[in-house]
Motif scaffolding. Structure first.
Motif, PDB file in Angstrom:
ATOM      1  N   GLY A 185     -18.035   5.591   3.824  1.00  0.00           N
ATOM      2  CA  GLY A 185     -18.463   4.772   4.949  1.00  0.00           C
ATOM      3  C   GLY A 185     -18.399   3.277   4.718  1.00  0.00           C
ATOM      4  N   GLN A 186     -18.002   2.847   3.515  1.00  0.00           N
ATOM      5  CA  GLN A 186     -17.960   1.423   3.214  1.00  0.00           C
ATOM      6  C   GLN A 186     -16.613   0.823   3.643  1.00  0.00           C
ATOM      7  OE1 GLN A 186     -20.733  -0.211   1.901  1.00  0.00           O
ATOM      8  NE2 GLN A 186     -21.640   1.796   2.307  1.00  0.00           N
ATOM      9  N   ASN A 187     -16.590  -0.500   3.738  1.00  0.00           N
ATOM     10  CA  ASN A 187     -15.347  -1.183   4.078  1.00  0.00           C
ATOM     11  C   ASN A 187     -14.301  -0.951   2.988  1.00  0.00           C
ATOM     12  OD1 ASN A 187     -16.313  -2.259   6.469  1.00  0.00           O
ATOM     13  ND2 ASN A 187     -17.118  -4.085   5.461  1.00  0.00           N
ATOM     14  N   LYS A 188     -13.065  -0.697   3.415  1.00  0.00           N
ATOM     15  CA  LYS A 188     -11.975  -0.487   2.476  1.00  0.00           C
ATOM     16  C   LYS A 188     -10.767  -1.293   2.924  1.00  0.00           C
ATOM     17  CE  LYS A 188     -13.434   4.133   1.058  1.00  0.00           C
ATOM     18  NZ  LYS A 188     -13.071   5.563   0.953  1.00  0.00           N
ATOM     19  N   CYS A 189      -9.802  -1.399   2.048  1.00  0.00           N
ATOM     20  CA  CYS A 189      -8.597  -2.161   2.357  1.00  0.00           C
ATOM     21  C   CYS A 189      -7.412  -1.495   1.673  1.00  0.00           C
ATOM     22  CB  CYS A 189      -8.747  -3.609   1.888  1.00  0.00           C
ATOM     23  SG  CYS A 189      -9.017  -3.764   0.108  1.00  0.00           S
ATOM     24  N   THR A 190      -6.216  -1.951   1.980  1.00  0.00           N
ATOM     25  CA  THR A 190      -5.026  -1.406   1.335  1.00  0.00           C
ATOM     26  C   THR A 190      -4.630  -2.282   0.142  1.00  0.00           C
ATOM     27  OG1 THR A 190      -3.412  -2.693   2.582  1.00  0.00           O
ATOM     28  CG2 THR A 190      -4.226  -0.661   3.602  1.00  0.00           C
ATOM     29  N   LEU A 191      -3.740  -1.757  -0.661  1.00  0.00           N
ATOM     30  CA  LEU A 191      -3.168  -2.539  -1.759  1.00  0.00           C
ATOM     31  C   LEU A 191      -2.535  -3.820  -1.227  1.00  0.00           C
ATOM     32  CD1 LEU A 191      -2.264  -2.665  -4.818  1.00  0.00           C
ATOM     33  CD2 LEU A 191      -0.147  -1.566  -4.052  1.00  0.00           C
ATOM     34  N   LEU A 192      -1.879  -3.717  -0.073  1.00  0.00           N
ATOM     35  CA  LEU A 192      -1.190  -4.877   0.510  1.00  0.00           C
ATOM     36  C   LEU A 192      -2.176  -5.963   0.944  1.00  0.00           C
ATOM     37  CD1 LEU A 192       1.395  -2.929   2.705  1.00  0.00           C
ATOM     38  CD2 LEU A 192       1.804  -3.994   0.479  1.00  0.00           C
ATOM     39  N   ASP A 193      -3.403  -5.580   1.295  1.00  0.00           N
ATOM     40  CA  ASP A 193      -4.434  -6.565   1.643  1.00  0.00           C
ATOM     41  C   ASP A 193      -4.847  -7.374   0.420  1.00  0.00           C
ATOM     42  OD1 ASP A 193      -5.161  -6.139   4.499  1.00  0.00           O
ATOM     43  OD2 ASP A 193      -5.615  -4.121   3.810  1.00  0.00           O
ATOM     44  N   ILE A 194      -4.859  -6.727  -0.737  1.00  0.00           N
ATOM     45  CA  ILE A 194      -5.374  -7.373  -1.953  1.00  0.00           C
ATOM     46  C   ILE A 194      -4.315  -8.260  -2.611  1.00  0.00           C
ATOM     47  CG2 ILE A 194      -6.351  -6.969  -4.254  1.00  0.00           C
ATOM     48  CD1 ILE A 194      -7.465  -4.335  -3.217  1.00  0.00           C
ATOM     49  N   LEU A 195      -3.069  -7.801  -2.619  1.00  0.00           N
ATOM     50  CA  LEU A 195      -2.012  -8.571  -3.285  1.00  0.00           C
ATOM     51  C   LEU A 195      -1.732  -9.855  -2.519  1.00  0.00           C
ATOM     52  CD1 LEU A 195       0.561  -5.790  -4.266  1.00  0.00           C
ATOM     53  CD2 LEU A 195      -1.354  -6.699  -5.595  1.00  0.00           C
ATOM     54  N   ASP A 196      -1.549 -10.928  -3.259  1.00  0.00           N
ATOM     55  CA  ASP A 196      -1.280 -12.242  -2.667  1.00  0.00           C
ATOM     56  C   ASP A 196       0.227 -12.402  -2.434  1.00  0.00           C
ATOM     57  OD1 ASP A 196      -1.003 -14.903  -1.993  1.00  0.00           O
ATOM     58  OD2 ASP A 196      -2.243 -15.663  -3.623  1.00  0.00           O
ATOM     59  N   PRO A 197       0.651 -12.567  -1.172  1.00  0.00           N
ATOM     60  CA  PRO A 197       2.090 -12.733  -0.892  1.00  0.00           C
ATOM     61  C   PRO A 197       2.708 -13.947  -1.577  1.00  0.00           C
ATOM     62  CG  PRO A 197       0.898 -12.227   1.124  1.00  0.00           C
ATOM     63  CD  PRO A 197      -0.134 -12.513   0.067  1.00  0.00           C
ATOM     64  N   GLU A 198       1.888 -14.891  -2.010  1.00  0.00           N
ATOM     65  CA  GLU A 198       2.403 -16.052  -2.732  1.00  0.00           C
ATOM     66  C   GLU A 198       2.834 -15.691  -4.149  1.00  0.00           C
ATOM     67  OE1 GLU A 198       2.926 -19.205  -1.652  1.00  0.00           O
ATOM     68  OE2 GLU A 198       2.507 -18.381   0.329  1.00  0.00           O
ATOM     69  N   HIS A 199       2.261 -14.606  -4.680  1.00  0.00           N
ATOM     70  CA  HIS A 199       2.526 -14.231  -6.070  1.00  0.00           C
ATOM     71  C   HIS A 199       3.376 -12.969  -6.205  1.00  0.00           C
ATOM     72  CE1 HIS A 199      -1.414 -16.540  -7.011  1.00  0.00           C
ATOM     73  NE2 HIS A 199      -0.376 -17.309  -7.219  1.00  0.00           N
ATOM     74  N   TYR A 200       3.505 -12.195  -5.120  1.00  0.00           N
ATOM     75  CA  TYR A 200       4.234 -10.932  -5.196  1.00  0.00           C
ATOM     76  C   TYR A 200       5.453 -10.937  -4.288  1.00  0.00           C
ATOM     77  CZ  TYR A 200       0.704  -8.488  -7.939  1.00  0.00           C
ATOM     78  OH  TYR A 200      -0.137  -8.090  -8.947  1.00  0.00           O
ATOM     79  N   ILE A 201       6.558 -10.428  -4.809  1.00  0.00           N
ATOM     80  CA  ILE A 201       7.758 -10.182  -4.011  1.00  0.00           C
ATOM     81  C   ILE A 201       7.850  -8.676  -3.782  1.00  0.00           C
ATOM     82  CG2 ILE A 201      10.284 -10.248  -3.986  1.00  0.00           C
ATOM     83  CD1 ILE A 201      10.111 -12.813  -5.656  1.00  0.00           C
ATOM     84  N   LEU A 202       8.105  -8.291  -2.550  1.00  0.00           N
ATOM     85  CA  LEU A 202       8.183  -6.881  -2.188  1.00  0.00           C
ATOM     86  C   LEU A 202       9.620  -6.392  -2.331  1.00  0.00           C
ATOM     87  CD1 LEU A 202       6.619  -4.461  -0.952  1.00  0.00           C
ATOM     88  CD2 LEU A 202       7.207  -5.385   1.298  1.00  0.00           C
TER      89      LEU A 202
END
Length: 266
Positions: A185-202
């Motif tokens: 029941g707690q707030n959750k997020c995806t991996l993509l929410d946590i990773l910083d687009p400034e530091h990661y290339i997909l």
């Protein structure tokens, strides 16, 4: 820069991860998998998968921006994580020389969903024999053996399950539970929410195939949600800790989040 490599399915992602580890021995390469043996059977969790998933959550919940490579696939990306702040609260470090109240530690392990057994054989278990505590944390590939002298931690080591022999000594033990199990029941997020687009290339391989697999996974998950909801309504226990509807992100959200990253497609 760091890289998130998303391949069309779990098998291909696992082979790609193994190849990268062999070719790039000095680089940090991680495999981000889902928690289950099959997305069609969400009641069957896989302890080894959860260990690898927890390893990734630990490194992305920290402050390090050291370059790394994370390999994943659609079902794993869809399964949500607890927020980094919550993850940190659910991590206990026991250091050599610490004073430990054994009763309090046992109570904490029970609260975190660990099972007490005679001998640990998989993650999520612990045993106590005199002044020796074995804990198989989801934060390690091998279990810890913590030796107490009275109430002081005298020795900590990782040991091999089969031989029971020490693999290496450590200055601390990192105890992490199955964090998704504890956050009903707690707030959750995806991996993509946590990773910083400034530091990661997909890096996306065969995105059209991946998108098709995402859709199939979403259909199977929705079937499980309907089945689980009906099961709970009839007074039975949920297969997914009563939180399945909050456990996965839908494809619309995933595609929106993917758009935030610079991409390499092949």
């Amino acid at each position: 820069k760091s890289f998130l490599c998303v391949l069309p399915d779990k098998e291909e992602a696992a082979h790609f991860h193994n190849d990268l580890q062999s070719l790039m021995e000095n680089e940090d390469v991680y495999f981000f998998c889902d928690s289950f043996r099959s997305v069609a059977k969400l009641e069957q969790k896989d302890a080894t998968n959860i260990i690898m998933r927890t390893e990734v959550q630990e490194i992305i919940s920290g402050n390090s921006i050291k370059p790394r490579i994370i390999v994943s696939y659609p079902e794993a990306i869809m399964e949500k994580l607890i927020l980094p702040s919550a993850f940190k609260r659910l991590t206990k470090r026991i250091k050599k020389g610490d004073k430990v109240d054994l009763d309090s530690l046992i109570e904490r392990l029970y609260e975190w969903g660990f099972d007490r057994v005679d001998f640990v054989i998989e993650a999520g278990q612990f045993s106590v024999r005199g002044g020796i505590i074995d804990i198989f944390s989801y934060g390690e590939e091998h279990p810890y053996r913590i030796e107490l002298f009275d109430d002081e931690v005298e020795n900590i080591r990782l040991f091999n399950l089969d031989s029971q022999l020490s693999i290496k000594t450590s200055m601390w033990a990192k105890v992490i539970p199955d964090t998704n199990y504890l956050n009903k029941g707690q707030n959750k997020c995806t991996l993509l929410d946590i990773l910083d687009p400034e530091h990661y290339i997909l890096v996306l391989k065969d995105f059209l195939v991946s998108e098709h697999n995402w859709k199939k996974a979403e259909e199977k998950i929705n079937e499980q949600i309907i089945y689980d909801t009906n099961k709970v309504r009839k007074g039975n226990e949920s297969n997914y800790n009563g939180d399945i509807s909050n456990a996965f992100a839908d494809l619309t959200l995933i595609k929106k989040l993917l758009g935030d990253f610079k991409k390499i497609e092949y």
